[in-house]
Design a protein around this motif. Sequence first.
Motif, PDB file in Angstrom:
ATOM      1  N   PRO A 155     -12.392  -8.067   0.366  1.00 33.80           N
ATOM      2  CA  PRO A 155     -13.306  -8.694  -0.582  1.00 33.80           C
ATOM      3  C   PRO A 155     -13.195  -8.051  -1.964  1.00 33.80           C
ATOM      4  O   PRO A 155     -13.104  -6.825  -2.085  1.00 33.80           O
ATOM      5  CB  PRO A 155     -14.685  -8.440   0.045  1.00 33.80           C
ATOM      6  N   PHE A 184     -11.035 -14.448   2.952  1.00 31.63           N
ATOM      7  CA  PHE A 184     -11.128 -12.989   2.930  1.00 31.63           C
ATOM      8  C   PHE A 184     -11.890 -12.469   1.706  1.00 31.63           C
ATOM      9  O   PHE A 184     -11.832 -11.286   1.396  1.00 31.63           O
ATOM     10  CB  PHE A 184      -9.724 -12.381   3.009  1.00 31.63           C
ATOM     11  N   GLY A 185     -12.595 -13.371   1.015  1.00 29.90           N
ATOM     12  CA  GLY A 185     -13.486 -12.937  -0.050  1.00 29.90           C
ATOM     13  C   GLY A 185     -12.831 -12.413  -1.310  1.00 29.90           C
ATOM     14  O   GLY A 185     -13.375 -11.504  -1.946  1.00 29.90           O
ATOM     15  N   PRO A 186     -11.704 -12.970  -1.741  1.00 24.56           N
ATOM     16  CA  PRO A 186     -11.064 -12.453  -2.953  1.00 24.56           C
ATOM     17  C   PRO A 186     -11.915 -12.772  -4.185  1.00 24.56           C
ATOM     18  O   PRO A 186     -12.686 -13.731  -4.188  1.00 24.56           O
ATOM     19  CB  PRO A 186      -9.754 -13.245  -3.016  1.00 24.56           C
TER      20      PRO A 186
END
Lengths: 347, 347, 347, 347
Positions: free
Chosen positions: D167, D190-192
């Motif tokens: 993240p 995956f919260g980039p």
Amino acid sequence: MRGLVYHGPNDIRCDDLADPTPPDASGLVVEVETTAICGSDLHNYHGHMGPDTGYGIGHECIGTVVEKGSEVHRFGTGDRVLVPGLVGCGACDPCRVGAVNACELGNSPVYGNNMGLGGAQAEAVAVPRADFALRRIPDGISAEQAVTLTDILPTGYYGALGAEISPGDDVVVIGAGPVGMMAILSAQLFGPARVFVIDSVPERLAMAERLGAIPCNVEEDAPEQIRAATDGLGPHSVIEAVGADATIQTALWLVRQGGAVSVVGANLNMEFPFPMGIAMARSLTFRIGICPVPQTWPTLIPLVLAGKLRPEFVFTHRMALSEGAAAYELFDSRRDGVVKILLDPRR
Amino acid sequence: MRGLVYHGPNDIRCDDLADPTPPDASGLVVEVETTAICGSDLHNYHGHMGPDTGYGIGHECIGTVVEKGSEVHRFGTGDRVLVPGLVGCGACDPCRVGAVNACELGNSPVYGNNMGLGGAQAEAVAVPRADFALRRIPDGISAEQAVTLTDILPTGYYGALGAEISPGDDVVVIGAGPVGMMAILSAQLFGPARVFVIDSVPERLAMAERLGAIPCNVEEDAPEQIRAATDGLGPHSVIEAVGADATIQTALWLVRQGGAVSVVGANLNMEFPFPMGIAMARSLTFRIGICPVPQTWPTLIPLVLAGKLRPEFVFTHRMALSEGAAAYELFDSRRDGVVKILLDPRR
Amino acid sequence: MRGLVYHGPNDIRCDDLADPTPPDASGLVVEVETTAICGSDLHNYHGHMGPDTGYGIGHECIGTVVEKGSEVHRFGTGDRVLVPGLVGCGACDPCRVGAVNACELGNSPVYGNNMGLGGAQAEAVAVPRADFALRRIPDGISAEQAVTLTDILPTGYYGALGAEISPGDDVVVIGAGPVGMMAILSAQLFGPARVFVIDSVPERLAMAERLGAIPCNVEEDAPEQIRAATDGLGPHSVIEAVGADATIQTALWLVRQGGAVSVVGANLNMEFPFPMGIAMARSLTFRIGICPVPQTWPTLIPLVLAGKLRPEFVFTHRMALSEGAAAYELFDSRRDGVVKILLDPRR
Amino acid sequence: MRGLVYHGPNDIRCDDLADPTPPDASGLVVEVETTAICGSDLHNYHGHMGPDTGYGIGHECIGTVVEKGSEVHRFGTGDRVLVPGLVGCGACDPCRVGAVNACELGNSPVYGNNMGLGGAQAEAVAVPRADFALRRIPDGISAEQAVTLTDILPTGYYGALGAEISPGDDVVVIGAGPVGMMAILSAQLFGPARVFVIDSVPERLAMAERLGAIPCNVEEDAPEQIRAATDGLGPHSVIEAVGADATIQTALWLVRQGGAVSVVGANLNMEFPFPMGIAMARSLTFRIGICPVPQTWPTLIPLVLAGKLRPEFVFTHRMALSEGAAAYELFDSRRDGVVKILLDPRR
């Protein structure tokens, strides 16, 4: 003070140099107690690190603080300290978790490579950002153990970590030099079923075998031996500790489907012929890098203190700093059972 | 056939029972070669598993396939196999990655607990879903090693895994019974600096010390010894292998800030007095569970084959199945240096 | 200066207090720009944090450096900074990787709890070890966003992290208060299939629904709704953001076989009735702890800057510091759609 | 039946072929409902997969079971199923956890590559080891969504997984083709903080932008744009979804210190010029591989069902199987906004 200086390929001399001073208020000076020659110093010795000459060499040392800047708070004169080979800025996000190899300021100068920090094979070294960079040597750790903690043991550990070893795995270490030996010790921290080691020097293979590794001589088709011992599957993990094109190739061809290759040997080839088709078919993980030494200390120091890691066996020779030229020549030759050489800066 | 049967608290008898048959076309029958008494069998023995009586007991055995259903493809009669204590459905997502302890069909019957599978302390056992459940015993693994692979070694390993041990950590194992011994062996696969073990039986502590653990006797304030040895911080990880309320409490109070407690002892208290305030202040991870035995085999079998795990030392006594009552009495007493008892179903 | 002071249960007053000074040469003073009331302040308000009175309260604030010690190097007067609720020693191994909640010196004082740091609901706060503790507020982050970064957003993220959410999982957040709302936002960073939220306040459930969560009202048997929606299996992960015994029980009973419960609500019960038998049968992971706020900033700040996290919606009310008593009363009542209250220290 | 056959470079024809039959008792036949052309089929189309001709092509399809062997237990005729592109042995340790790309028997035949399984761009396909290989299509998943689940969505997800996205990270996807689009969707799980995408086709960049990615046109020095947007540091993770030497080079040069490059484009160059010196200086992780499709289904199916992944937008064209030659020509040309083409085997 005296220190080893690179004067050109195969030409290392012990010269008189200016005494170091603290780089700034956050820095200090360490009088070197023990230093050592690293396999990666041979890249300089062989003239592979560029045309510059006249710079101090070496990046592994421990010693005692003899002078400090006004803003050093965690260390005082008389403290014995581990000096890591590279020093991050200490302030960026990666440095704040110890990942000095990912320092965002590109602010990680390295000793012994003409990057402003001088060489560690000397009577004294200057250390910037000392509160961030250094660590006191705990009671119970010998000087020889401590020197391994400044580079080769962390680097071997970093190689093992990158190789993604799980309990029960088979591991191959390529190269039974100093870092390879540390990689064998480190791999064993991850519970492998077997650790194979590949080298061509019988004394080194015998030393590796005493560490619990299974010796495989290059002269006797080591990869084939390992393939046979692993039902044709190859090892789950390979730690490459040489850095030559050929040995990295061996690693890539040897590793098992779904496995990982972790390179801690130095390789500067900008057109390394990577077998991408085989890597793809194998679903491979490949890592190569520089170890963030201080980040490994909370892991490795307790292991040395507890006697679980005994890295000091690696020192086969002890010589004087003034014998630096001979020491490099011996180390490079791999003669006389040499694995790693300690240098005494007081002689 | 003969088999041990629970007739009530402290009353185990070797009875004549109906011969098992394959549960269905995907099942088979294993003639038991060796079986063993597990610490968790004492929960039954002490009458803590409910009022039912008359069921076969035991869940650790190995043996030879003697009869198989038409849809068993991976095994034939004559094959020597590991029989795991619990069997998942084999088809749900967790089972497809081996996590039979999370089987979505709740379809994980356990031997020896009146759940339909009978007991493993018998001359033969029936195995459902055999292709999924069983594993052939590889050459090079002894019968005694193999029995430990059906429960206690995987369970000790599962405990170590849940304890989140990193290289360099300090670990405490509470309880030097059979599973505790396996937890010590397993913890060492993760590279700890030190493994402390807490127990009150001197012979068990001595045996644990031979495995490399640091013995701490409950009678001599073991938690205080460990706190002192860890600079007042406590261990990073605790594996609880007893299951009593008091020992789980010890684990929770002993562990370091940010540490993990992993319980593999069985505890059925539905109102366990959990010290939530201390857990919160410590930022704790707590795990308790049942081991998915077959999922650990790809890890543990190579380690036993390579001689890195030698679990068979745990068997201190070998008795006949017909001596089951005496065996339970002895095991429960902890007399005579007993740690674990093998039962021979042919006698 | 003025600051809110705890005078006893349900008795918060805005008092005149001595102006703070830098705690030592490494510390500084921040003039508070914005502060907020946290759900955990209600533990003080309700008199659950011990008998002491007369201490400053509050632990969430941002502001501007107005005075600094001689050894503060990374900040100057005029810098706008995030002030984290707790401050580690900065020198031990856990602090060196940002894990201030595991500080080995037990040297993590917390604002607002009578632990020496005063309260953050004030016109100014003193900050020790400022170079280690603080972070500059980047351009592009609003004051309201910044306040959430000092506690509730990191805490919600820490809860999500501890809940071991993998892509495709089902997640339940218990409690749609301020931290629960942040837990919903944070859970979504890990790619869950669905996030359910349990609460009893319709306005809060509606607000949570706007964040993408599936609202489940306690009054309508929320656990049963969730069990039905998950094929009877329950969620893979539960984040508990209330801290009551009953809601932690709900979490433990609701979670799926092999799942994880992560508690970020505060619970100080030293004999919490933990259903150990069910936890064992479920092979459960349980976590409870205090968030190491600064460790989360390299993760959360870029997400706020990129617009991927928009936490500021949580502020439903803006009041003056001088209205502190009324603000606590309102927040405690959950009336008028209150979720979180900003306090303006200049009024 | 009819099926597309590779007759040589740029020569695909829809031929009459023998009807498939179950390969053995554990296999079955699926009547294809929908199939699609994959970017990797172009390697065949361009003649890069070897000199053989005359084999069926394609590896993405869904359909209905029409005939089954006697040992298929989990599926019956009439079941709608996902057919994965490759099929493992189902019995080795990797297959037992779903890692069919690491199948130890080397027993993972792939459709459409002359490896014995025929091609999936056909009216029917034979499936070996069906109980292991197949998965029922759940209600609520459309045919178009289902086709993406047989290859491109899992492959994009596998690329994102290998890129080690945490993240708050910045991610670059190179190539906005079908797999690149799926990599964008997957990276977002995956919260980039930000996902940048590099391509040269404006329509594709516009489509990627609608997914939330930041478009960077190769024609406008995309790498430099990204470097500038990341303070000169580059992205933490790069997913390469083209497979050309040049684009893999871009990935290696662009990624941040300590970052990861994950290649899901196919590259068969056995002497790819890998910039080892830069990789070492950057402490890089590099992955390339084949996706174990079925292992991703427990993750991806719930996300599609919950509406969190909507991969079907990728199909820009729908054509008849009989138009196969034209479909390949169009797909290869990238004309007319084509991204991915569905083929209807009934036409």
